[in-house]
Design an enzyme around this catalytic site. Sequence first.
Site, PDB file in Angstrom:
ATOM      1  N   ASP A  54      21.304   2.308  33.158  1.00  0.00           N
ATOM      2  CA  ASP A  54      22.631   1.770  33.459  1.00  0.00           C
ATOM      3  C   ASP A  54      23.721   2.602  32.787  1.00  0.00           C
ATOM      4  O   ASP A  54      23.707   2.804  31.579  1.00  0.00           O
ATOM      5  CB  ASP A  54      22.739   0.321  32.972  1.00  0.00           C
ATOM      6  CG  ASP A  54      21.760  -0.596  33.690  1.00  0.00           C
ATOM      7  OD1 ASP A  54      21.308  -0.211  34.788  1.00  0.00           O
ATOM      8  OD2 ASP A  54      21.451  -1.671  33.167  1.00  0.00           O
ATOM      9  N   LYS A  60      26.339  -3.248  26.040  1.00  0.00           N
ATOM     10  CA  LYS A  60      25.725  -2.016  26.534  1.00  0.00           C
ATOM     11  C   LYS A  60      24.510  -1.657  25.692  1.00  0.00           C
ATOM     12  O   LYS A  60      24.594  -1.552  24.471  1.00  0.00           O
ATOM     13  CB  LYS A  60      26.729  -0.862  26.498  1.00  0.00           C
ATOM     14  CG  LYS A  60      27.626  -0.777  27.708  1.00  0.00           C
ATOM     15  CD  LYS A  60      28.405   0.522  27.693  1.00  0.00           C
ATOM     16  CE  LYS A  60      29.186   0.726  28.983  1.00  0.00           C
ATOM     17  NZ  LYS A  60      29.907   2.026  28.968  1.00  0.00           N
ATOM     18  N   GLY A  61      23.389  -1.488  26.334  1.00  0.00           N
ATOM     19  CA  GLY A  61      22.165  -1.101  25.634  1.00  0.00           C
ATOM     20  C   GLY A  61      21.456  -2.238  24.939  1.00  0.00           C
ATOM     21  O   GLY A  61      20.414  -2.033  24.316  1.00  0.00           O
ATOM     22  N   ARG A 104      18.205  -8.590  27.037  1.00  0.00           N
ATOM     23  CA  ARG A 104      18.657  -9.862  27.602  1.00  0.00           C
ATOM     24  C   ARG A 104      18.835 -10.949  26.538  1.00  0.00           C
ATOM     25  O   ARG A 104      19.847 -11.655  26.516  1.00  0.00           O
ATOM     26  CB  ARG A 104      17.668 -10.317  28.686  1.00  0.00           C
ATOM     27  CG  ARG A 104      18.257 -11.326  29.657  1.00  0.00           C
ATOM     28  CD  ARG A 104      17.225 -11.643  30.744  1.00  0.00           C
ATOM     29  NE  ARG A 104      16.850 -10.457  31.502  1.00  0.00           N
ATOM     30  CZ  ARG A 104      15.784 -10.383  32.282  1.00  0.00           C
ATOM     31  NH1 ARG A 104      14.965 -11.412  32.367  1.00  0.00           N
ATOM     32  NH2 ARG A 104      15.518  -9.287  32.962  1.00  0.00           N
ATOM     33  N   SER A 113      16.633  -2.683  30.333  1.00  0.00           N
ATOM     34  CA  SER A 113      16.524  -3.654  31.417  1.00  0.00           C
ATOM     35  C   SER A 113      15.072  -3.902  31.814  1.00  0.00           C
ATOM     36  O   SER A 113      14.290  -2.963  31.965  1.00  0.00           O
ATOM     37  CB  SER A 113      17.297  -3.156  32.643  1.00  0.00           C
ATOM     38  OG  SER A 113      17.061  -3.992  33.757  1.00  0.00           O
ATOM     39  N   ASN A 128      14.422  -4.979  34.650  1.00  0.00           N
ATOM     40  CA  ASN A 128      14.445  -4.718  36.093  1.00  0.00           C
ATOM     41  C   ASN A 128      14.546  -3.230  36.406  1.00  0.00           C
ATOM     42  O   ASN A 128      14.777  -2.859  37.555  1.00  0.00           O
ATOM     43  CB  ASN A 128      15.627  -5.448  36.734  1.00  0.00           C
ATOM     44  CG  ASN A 128      15.547  -6.946  36.550  1.00  0.00           C
ATOM     45  OD1 ASN A 128      14.546  -7.573  36.890  1.00  0.00           O
ATOM     46  ND2 ASN A 128      16.584  -7.542  35.986  1.00  0.00           N
ATOM     47  N   GLU A 163      22.232   9.084  26.967  1.00  0.00           N
ATOM     48  CA  GLU A 163      22.695   7.698  26.857  1.00  0.00           C
ATOM     49  C   GLU A 163      24.206   7.583  27.040  1.00  0.00           C
ATOM     50  O   GLU A 163      24.947   8.539  26.795  1.00  0.00           O
ATOM     51  CB  GLU A 163      22.348   7.148  25.466  1.00  0.00           C
ATOM     52  CG  GLU A 163      21.038   6.405  25.385  1.00  0.00           C
ATOM     53  CD  GLU A 163      21.141   4.967  25.881  1.00  0.00           C
ATOM     54  OE1 GLU A 163      22.240   4.551  26.281  1.00  0.00           O
ATOM     55  OE2 GLU A 163      20.117   4.267  25.837  1.00  0.00           O
ATOM     56  N   ASP A 164      24.658   6.387  27.426  1.00  0.00           N
ATOM     57  CA  ASP A 164      26.098   6.128  27.531  1.00  0.00           C
ATOM     58  C   ASP A 164      26.571   5.085  26.521  1.00  0.00           C
ATOM     59  O   ASP A 164      27.751   4.757  26.487  1.00  0.00           O
ATOM     60  CB  ASP A 164      26.464   5.660  28.935  1.00  0.00           C
ATOM     61  CG  ASP A 164      25.998   4.239  29.227  1.00  0.00           C
ATOM     62  OD1 ASP A 164      24.863   3.890  28.810  1.00  0.00           O
ATOM     63  OD2 ASP A 164      26.754   3.473  29.833  1.00  0.00           O
TER      64      ASP A 164
END
Length: 215
Positions: free
Chosen positions: A11, A45-46, A49, A116, A118, A169-170
């Site tokens: 993401d 971010k990162g 859940r 994630s 997913n 990475e962002d």
Amino acid sequence: MQIRAIIFDLDGVLTDTAHYHFQAWQALAHDLSIPFTEQDNEQLKGVDRLGSLRWILQKVGRTLSEAEETRLMQQKNEHYLKLIEHMGTKDLFPGVQSLFTELKQLNIKIGLASASKNAGMVVERLGIAAQFDFIADANYVKNSKPDPEVFLLAAKGLGVTPEYCIGVEDAVAGIEAINRAGMRAIGIGDKELLSDALIVYPSIDALNLADLQAL
């Protein structure tokens, strides 16, 4: 340095599902009568859940039972899955496919390290699942970023020791995870925010493989 593997976050690096996560978390927070803004979403971010849910709950000093946390995480995930139903190859960031092609030509392995659960489904929808040599995600680790576990798992799955890996990475937590894993960290996004990365590019399309090989 001889690069033997590049391990990507998902993401914000290869595609943008952040706005879908935001919509799903915001809807859940609204149900709980907790305010949740786009600025709040940046803090997630990162983060996995459970960590994200607890971050939202701590805004109002609330704690829940494990069973209730599980129920709410499932509720959020079901909403998120509905939102991404229409994702496809069009949602892959520009530059990703050409970069992957170049890496394959150079026999540099491609890994994924995502917070994630997913991630596997998303890369299938993006049409790039088969190009990964190994996928590590939140289904297979106990500790979320900035813990280095997911990057170390990816390196192990690729059969490459960390010193020969680059992580992309962002998120601040992701950059810290890469550094803690003993890899070289490349940032995508804000240079000031990602100051602990060796190099920061504004987008994956701007990433220059020659720069990385020169590291």
